[in-house]
Scaffold this motif. Structure first.
Motif, PDB file in Angstrom:
ATOM      1  N   THR A 155       0.827  -1.207   0.000  1.00  9.07           N
ATOM      2  CA  THR A 155       0.000   0.000   0.000  1.00  9.07           C
ATOM      3  C   THR A 155       0.862   1.258   0.000  1.00  9.07           C
ATOM      4  O   THR A 155       0.511   2.274  -0.621  1.00  9.07           O
ATOM      5  N   ALA A 156       2.008   1.165   0.680  1.00  6.98           N
ATOM      6  CA  ALA A 156       2.918   2.315   0.732  1.00  6.98           C
ATOM      7  C   ALA A 156       3.815   2.402  -0.494  1.00  6.98           C
ATOM      8  O   ALA A 156       4.652   3.309  -0.580  1.00  6.98           O
ATOM      9  N   GLY A 157       3.675   1.477  -1.439  1.00  8.78           N
ATOM     10  CA  GLY A 157       4.470   1.527  -2.658  1.00  8.78           C
ATOM     11  C   GLY A 157       5.785   0.778  -2.590  1.00  8.78           C
ATOM     12  O   GLY A 157       6.645   0.966  -3.449  1.00  8.78           O
ATOM     13  N   TYR A 158       5.946  -0.096  -1.598  1.00  9.98           N
ATOM     14  CA  TYR A 158       7.170  -0.878  -1.455  1.00  9.98           C
ATOM     15  C   TYR A 158       6.943  -2.285  -2.005  1.00  9.98           C
ATOM     16  O   TYR A 158       5.867  -2.864  -1.820  1.00  9.98           O
ATOM     17  N   ASP A 159       7.960  -2.837  -2.644  1.00  9.21           N
ATOM     18  CA  ASP A 159       7.876  -4.230  -3.083  1.00  9.21           C
ATOM     19  C   ASP A 159       8.552  -5.178  -2.110  1.00  9.21           C
ATOM     20  O   ASP A 159       8.506  -6.389  -2.272  1.00  9.21           O
ATOM     21  N   ASP A 160       9.196  -4.622  -1.072  1.00 10.01           N
ATOM     22  CA  ASP A 160       9.899  -5.437  -0.083  1.00 10.01           C
ATOM     23  C   ASP A 160       9.417  -5.050   1.308  1.00 10.01           C
ATOM     24  O   ASP A 160       9.688  -3.935   1.781  1.00 10.01           O
ATOM     25  N   PRO A 161       8.677  -5.933   2.002  1.00 12.13           N
ATOM     26  CA  PRO A 161       8.198  -5.595   3.358  1.00 12.13           C
ATOM     27  C   PRO A 161       9.323  -5.292   4.332  1.00 12.13           C
ATOM     28  O   PRO A 161       9.168  -4.442   5.212  1.00 12.13           O
ATOM     29  N   GLU A 162      10.476  -5.990   4.202  1.00 14.32           N
ATOM     30  CA  GLU A 162      11.589  -5.734   5.107  1.00 14.32           C
ATOM     31  C   GLU A 162      12.109  -4.308   4.939  1.00 14.32           C
ATOM     32  O   GLU A 162      12.433  -3.637   5.914  1.00 14.32           O
ATOM     33  N   ARG A 163      12.213  -3.858   3.704  1.00 15.75           N
ATOM     34  CA  ARG A 163      12.710  -2.509   3.454  1.00 15.75           C
ATOM     35  C   ARG A 163      11.721  -1.472   3.980  1.00 15.75           C
ATOM     36  O   ARG A 163      12.112  -0.443   4.540  1.00 15.75           O
ATOM     37  N   TRP A 164      10.422  -1.759   3.802  1.00 16.79           N
ATOM     38  CA  TRP A 164       9.403  -0.846   4.340  1.00 16.79           C
ATOM     39  C   TRP A 164       9.520  -0.765   5.859  1.00 16.79           C
ATOM     40  O   TRP A 164       9.451   0.318   6.447  1.00 16.79           O
ATOM     41  N   TRP A 165       9.713  -1.927   6.497  1.00 23.58           N
ATOM     42  CA  TRP A 165       9.810  -1.929   7.951  1.00 23.58           C
ATOM     43  C   TRP A 165      11.025  -1.142   8.425  1.00 23.58           C
ATOM     44  O   TRP A 165      10.969  -0.395   9.401  1.00 23.58           O
ATOM     45  N   GLU A 166      12.144  -1.304   7.727  1.00 24.07           N
ATOM     46  CA  GLU A 166      13.330  -0.539   8.104  1.00 24.07           C
ATOM     47  C   GLU A 166      13.068   0.965   8.008  1.00 24.07           C
ATOM     48  O   GLU A 166      13.426   1.729   8.904  1.00 24.07           O
ATOM     49  N   ASP A 167      12.439   1.387   6.919  1.00 23.47           N
ATOM     50  CA  ASP A 167      12.218   2.814   6.728  1.00 23.47           C
ATOM     51  C   ASP A 167      11.238   3.377   7.750  1.00 23.47           C
ATOM     52  O   ASP A 167      11.401   4.502   8.239  1.00 23.47           O
ATOM     53  N   VAL A 168      10.205   2.593   8.075  1.00 26.79           N
ATOM     54  CA  VAL A 168       9.150   3.102   8.955  1.00 26.79           C
ATOM     55  C   VAL A 168       9.553   3.044  10.422  1.00 26.79           C
ATOM     56  O   VAL A 168       9.253   3.960  11.193  1.00 26.79           O
TER      57      VAL A 168
END
Length: 813
Positions: A166-179
């Protein structure tokens, strides 16, 4: 919850819609990622800000009595709560915790501040009873026997993946790191440290509880859209947690904090009745359980290990949690130290450039800070010169890590585990997560005791060590092991506890039981060998009786041949291990005699697969009889009788070609067959009247495999000439039939041997009667003959090495 943590704050019966300020606004539902440094920092900040009257944690309530051990200075994470069924230790579950796990941080904060702390998840007595029995394969069982939170590992819907997409990320791990991981946690100072203990919540730069509230709304929306996420058993667990939360609120008031997987937050905040929750728990099966703390490893926290609720990079997350400031600079320094230890040239300039490149990549990719992807790319480009080979070492040693936790001796353990721990300390064999090799000299008492311990554990299916081929010595006084301690071995020890309270008594009891239950002769002989290796004198009488009974009843020559090598090896241990092996001699000699009588008839009428199998048995028996020659006088021992058997096998046309060829080769190697006779047998086997497939099978038996057949052909020109003459005479229409067997035969040779044979064949045979290079008459065969000039050049060196005086002509030179 799967993968990343989502957080929430709400109370049962009402949903939080804004930041929760002040200690009296609880209870606080702190949704976390089970192994996340960002969640851990946020939980610590929230606990310091809220000052709860009690802390409730997702975990088995039977572990409440073990929680004080977390404050023991000898307890070093990563560790795990281990629960197993008393009557079926293989039915077990783990609750792993690292130093950066929010649950561990919450436990330590509560113990340090004398705040009551409890587990509130479904009791292990129920969760283990609901589990399927562990599979028989020891490589699968423990990884599937994780605690109930891992049943959320692979839901039909991964909520964090949905949020990331939903946030435009294709990698959940990368999204988690950023958030989460790359944000400055609320309540921390700008330098990365936490605020002082005495600071009021208002002194923190922001509301420590706000992140949990914000992310709780996302979890609530996902639960509304996807329900239980494909895990119906979660409803039972969440009903039990709601009941425990109600009980805690009655005892401690509303000011309690709950640390749980964020997926459960909306369910814990839902409006339900006590009767409805109890109805969900009615009739649950139950088993008697034991719990304890056990050491865990970072590798087992990694997702690749099969622990699906784990993380890809526990070593990296541990670094983020421990680094007070400048995490990227400190990480690059760690990497540089590792690579320098592996003799790679990495300077301070490399570290500076790698940090700059990581930060530049983060800016180009629109990330708030350099993450694992950026640091890895920078390390590859700057320190590894674009190679993935040293990068694999960084990934294994640092990104995943090799940390093995420690547990104090005061932790509960089965008697067998305590005895094993004492033995490990006495013998200075410390369990380590990383794989290492151990070389033992059995002439030394300590090394011999280590060997016995490792063999006893193998007999008990506790696979701490595996024997490997030794380096530099083939003597029987050397042993080499590859050791690696995995957390699942604690389950194996608990399972083995049914055999005894010490390693010795348990191994003895299990060996005796296996001897009585064994039906195959080879199994009993292998067990006898294992008993001698493990030093189990009390088990040997039972094993020897079973061995004698099976040997007397078994008439299959193949079974006898399979059993003899193990007995022969066992008879070698009397010298170094000081073990009495006299009881085995009579049984071994009887087996050898029966093999000598029954083997020739068994080698006829075989198909290719059967012939290949029996050829391997002939080789094994040949080596075994070399150790069992009990003849008191020359010419009367087993070796002579076995030699007569080999002569029969080599000369009979009805015996399979591969066996005839191997028998001929064994006789030739031992000097029991003249070279002229070996050449005659080869000529007969390769005569034009022999079918090409049979001739190829004979060659495979004679010079195939890794038995040195290539060197034999290199140095014996007549044999090479016979093979060459036969090969060139095979008709073209039959050549394709024998080609696969020939390729298998010659492809096993060392490259240098194949190259030498090719050169000899390229030169071609020397005609009979021609003059060789040394002006001597040729007798046929390959090669240029003797080069006297080259031979004379080495003679002075040989004389010097042998201590022989040089001849007068050499002395003059």
């Amino acid at each position: 919850m799967s993968g990343a943590a989502v957080a929430g704050a709400a109370t049962p019966g009402r949903t939080a819609t804004g930041p929760l300020a002040g200690p009296a606004a609880g209870p606080w539902l702190l949704g976390v990622r089970h192994h996340g440094p960002g969640s851990a920092r946020a939980v610590l900040a929230a606990l310091r800000a809220a000052r709860p009257s009690a802390v409730l944690i997702e975990g088995p309530p039977e572990g409440d009595a073990l929680l004080p051990l977390a404050a023991d200075p000898r307890m070093r994470p990563p560790v795990a709560l281990l629960a197993h069924a008393v009557d079926d230790p293989g039915r077990a579950s783990f609750w792993p915790m690292a130093a950066f796990s929010p649950e561990w941080v919450a436990i330590r904060w509560a113990l340090d501040h004398d705040v009551p702390v409890r587990f509130i998840d479904l009791p292990a007595a129920h969760s283990l009873a609901l589990k399927e029995p562990a599979p028989e394969d020891p490589g699968e069982g423990p990884e599937r026997a994780e605690h109930a939170q891992e049943e959320e590992v692979t839901p039909v819907v991964d909520p964090i993946r949905v949020l990331a997409e939903t946030a435009g990320y294709d990698d959940p791990e990368r999204w988690w790191e950023d958030v989460v991981e790359h944000r400055s946690p609320t309540g921390e100072r700008d330098d990365g440290g936490m605020p002082p203990e005495g600071a009021a919540p208002d002194d923190a730069p922001g509301d420590a509880l706000a992140p949990f509230v914000a992310l709780a709304e996302a979890m609530s929306a996902l639960r509304e859209a996807y329900g239980d996420g494909g895990q119906p058993r979660d409803a039972v667990r969440e009903a039990y947690m709601r009941i425990q939360l109600r009980t805690a609120r009655k005892e401690f008031g509303d000011g309690v904090a709950v640390v749980c997987g964020a997926w459960h937050v909306p369910a814990l905040a839902a409006r339900t009745t006590l009767a409805a929750d109890r109805a969900l728990l009615k009739g649950l099966p139950k088993v008697r359980t034991d719990l304890t703390w056990v050491p865990w490893t970072h590798r087992r926290l990694a997702r690749q290990s099969g622990y699906g609720a784990g993380i890809d990079s526990p070593g990296w997350y541990g670094h983020l949690f421990e680094a007070a400031d400048r995490p990227i600079e400190r990480w690059m320094t760690k990497v540089a130290g590792l690579l320098r230890g592996e003799d790679r040239s990495v300077s301070t300039a490399h570290v500076i450039e790698a940090v700059r490149l990581a930060e530049t990549l983060a800016a180009l990719r629109g990330r708030p800070l350099a993450g694992l992807g950026e640091t890895t790319d920078a390390v590859r480009a700057v320190m590894c010169e674009g190679s993935d080979v040293p990068l694999a070492l960084v990934r294994d040693r640092l990104i995943v890590g090799e940390s093995l936790g420690e547990v104090p001796d005061t932790a509960p353990a089965v008697p067998l585990q305590r005895d094993l721990t004492r033995s490990q300390r006495t013998l200075r064999l410390k369990p380590e997560a990383s794989e290492r090799e151990l070389d033992l000299d059995l002439r030394k008492e300590t090394d011999a005791a280590r060997s016995r311990l490792l063999h006893r554990l193998r007999l008990l299916d506790v696979g701490w060590g595996d024997p490997v081929a030794g380096r530099g010595s083939t003597g029987t006084f050397r042993e080499s092991w590859r050791l690696s301690w995995e957390p699942e071995l604690h389950i194996r020890v608990a399972e083995a506890g049914v055999w005894g309270t010490t390693v010795l008594t348990a191994a003895t009891a299990k060996a005796a039981s296996q001897a009585v239950a064994a039906t195959a002769l080879a199994d009993v002989t292998a067990l006898a060998e294992h008993c001698l290796l493990a030093g189990l004198p009390d088990a040997l009488p039972v094993v020897m009786k079973a061995l004698a009974d099976r040997a007397a009843l078994d008439a299959d020559v193949g079974h006898l041949a399979d059993a003899l090598p193990a007995l022969a090896r066992s008879l070698r241990y009397g010298d170094v291990r000081s073990t009495d092996t006299a009881a085995l001699t009579e049984v071994a000699a009887g087996l050898a005699e029966r093999i000598c009588v029954g083997l020739p008839p068994a080698c006829t009428g075989l198909d290719p697969d059967g012939a290949e199998t029996l050829r391997g048995r002939v080789e094994a028996v040949h080596g075994a009889i070399g150790l069992l020659d009990t003849g008191a006088e020359p010419g009367t021992g087993l070796r002579e009788r076995w030699g007569a058997v080999l002569h029969k096998l080599a000369a009979r046309d009805t015996v399979a070609g591969t066996i005839r060829g191997r028998a001929t080769r064994l006789l030739l190697d031992e000097g029991r067959l003249p070279e002229d006779e070996a050449a005659r047998l080869m000529g007969l086997a390769l005569s034009p009247g022999t079918p090409p497939a049979d001739a190829a099978a004979w060659i495979e038996g004679f010079v195939g495999g890794t038995s040195g057949g290539g060197m034999l052909l290199v140095h014996d020109e007549r044999l090479l000439g016979l093979v060459d003459a036969w090969l060139t005479s095979v008709p073209a229409d039959l050549f394709t039939d024998v080609l696969p067997l020939l390729r298998r035969t010659f492809s096993a040779y060392e490259p240098g041997v194949r190259r030498t044979l090719g050169e000899l064949v390229r030169r071609g045979p020397v005609p009979e009667g021609a003059r060789r290079d040394d002006d001597a008459p040729a007798t046929g065969g390959f090669g240029p003959g003797l080069d006297r000039a080259r031979a004379d050049a080495v003679e002075p060196v040989l004389r010097l090495l042998l201590g022989r005086p040089p001849e007068p002509a050499e002395a003059a030179v």
